[in-house]
Scaffold this motif. Sequence first.
Motif, mmCIF file in Angstrom:
data_model
loop_
_atom_site.group_PDB
_atom_site.id
_atom_site.type_symbol
_atom_site.label_atom_id
_atom_site.label_comp_id
_atom_site.label_asym_id
_atom_site.label_seq_id
_atom_site.Cartn_x
_atom_site.Cartn_y
_atom_site.Cartn_z
ATOM 1 N N ASP A 178 -46.761 24.462 -28.870
ATOM 2 C CA ASP A 178 -45.406 24.703 -29.364
ATOM 3 C C ASP A 178 -44.777 23.477 -30.010
ATOM 4 N N ALA A 220 -43.380 24.221 -33.701
ATOM 5 C CA ALA A 220 -42.127 24.985 -33.702
ATOM 6 C C ALA A 220 -40.972 24.126 -33.222
ATOM 7 N N SER A 221 -41.210 23.276 -32.214
ATOM 8 C CA SER A 221 -40.151 22.400 -31.709
ATOM 9 C C SER A 221 -39.690 21.415 -32.781
ATOM 10 N N LEU A 262 -39.870 21.868 -36.020
ATOM 11 C CA LEU A 262 -39.131 22.632 -37.034
ATOM 12 C C LEU A 262 -37.709 22.900 -36.583
ATOM 13 N N ASP A 263 -37.520 23.243 -35.308
ATOM 14 C CA ASP A 263 -36.168 23.472 -34.786
ATOM 15 C C ASP A 263 -35.336 22.194 -34.865
ATOM 16 N N HIS A 264 -35.963 21.072 -34.545
ATOM 17 C CA HIS A 264 -35.232 19.804 -34.604
ATOM 18 C C HIS A 264 -34.840 19.451 -36.045
ATOM 19 N N THR A 322 -34.272 21.530 -38.415
ATOM 20 C CA THR A 322 -33.220 22.452 -38.851
ATOM 21 C C THR A 322 -31.865 22.049 -38.299
ATOM 22 N N SER A 323 -31.807 21.617 -37.046
ATOM 23 C CA SER A 323 -30.537 21.300 -36.403
ATOM 24 C C SER A 323 -30.051 19.883 -36.681
#
Length: 490
Positions: free
Chosen positions: A451, A454-455, A457-459, A461-462
């Motif tokens: 994961d 995905a982690s 990518l989330d970081h 984005t935020s």
Amino acid sequence: MDILEAFDLTRCAHSAAELAGVDEKTVARYVAIRDAGGDPFTPARRARGIDPFLGKIEELVANSQGRVRADVVHQRLVAMGFTGTDRTTRRAVAEAKAAWKAGHRRKYRPWTPEPGMWMQFDWGEGPRVGGRRTQLFCAWLSWSRFRVVLPAWDQTLGTLVSCVDATLRRIGGAPTYLLTDNPRTVTMDRVAGVPVRHPEIVAAGRYYGCKVETCEPFDPESKGGAEHTVKIAKADLVPTTANLLPAYSTFADLADACVEWCERVNARTHRETGAAPDVRLATELQHLHVLPAEPHAIALGEERLVDDDQTIRFGSVRYSTPDGHQGSKVWARVTGDELVIVGDTTAGLTEIARHVLSTPGSPRIDDAHYPHHPGGNLPRPPKVRARTPEEVAFLALGEGARRWLVEAAATGVTRIRVKMARAVELAAILDAGRVDDALGLAAIAGRFAEDDLASILDHLTSSGPPSDVVVADEAHSAQPGTSGWEVFGQ
């Protein structure tokens, strides 16, 4: 003129003075100057304090053949009792030198060369390349004014004959005479003023059908064409504060600059002939001798075959050569403590490599000869080549995907193909550029878990791109230590 006309009319100084309205003595003085062949308007020379020493000044100037300095003459005159200033001495010495040179001036006769008869050549100090001195071989075809300038590392006999061969092949033929000065490679000795030629240069001249001639010793004016070629070549090719040329990084850059310079000056209209040397060379070629198919052995050395690894063997030692000569013949010769390798290029026979001599077991390999291979003996990075549709889709994401694959494979990550497929699925849902950036960050940080992508990518984005990247290290713990308790109770 009124005074002289009145005297010619009356033949009496007294009567001429009354007619011209001047003093009788004035008439007599002007008539005496005219009868002596002088100019009445030239003022009479006044006596000077240095006049008694003029004979000594003329003697010193004659003995030194016009080279003595004025300050040296002034010291001699002061010792003899002269009390004047050095300015007076300088003027008198300048007049004496001018008079001596007028009586000993060298006589010149215009030289009208014939087509195909003479080629002059000489050496000039070239620019430094990598802190090392270079030489400029400058040749001048006398009738057509065609110039050739070749760079070289030295002025040895092998280099000289090699440059002569390259020059004649660039011209397209050989003239009858080769004129140069008297270096040891051409003139070994002089007996009763007769130059003794070097037997090797005589053999080379006979091989090309040319006779080698030399000018008078210490008399560069007897081969002024080559001297002028050296002068203008050095002015245009050697970096100085006058031309503001940058330094040459490699020997090849200097060779390219020489070729460009020759093309420019040979295409320019010559002031003396009124035509470009390129145009006149076409006419002179009809009077030049045909060149032999192979260069003279002195210019080349021993023949060697370049292997597929771009090396030759000389004295059981491997020496590298530039790319493009594999499977072809080159020639190697020893010059001092160096091995010179000459190859056949588009510009003729030119030096392609130079190595310091070595011993068996210690090859001389120049990394600059292998630009397509990384230098040194370190492990080679793997070449990423997609073979399956899944690999093609993953590597199409960008440089970050390629880096992720190389780093993950090097660290022994499991289920790589599954994680690659997951990255392709995320790229189809999200932006492929964002996924490629996330893969690059994962490769830098060493995060290859299920994961982690995905982690990241989330970081992104935020929080946006990170300012720094922390490399994951399983041996490091974020748990605070107990070192702070050491000072408790002190």
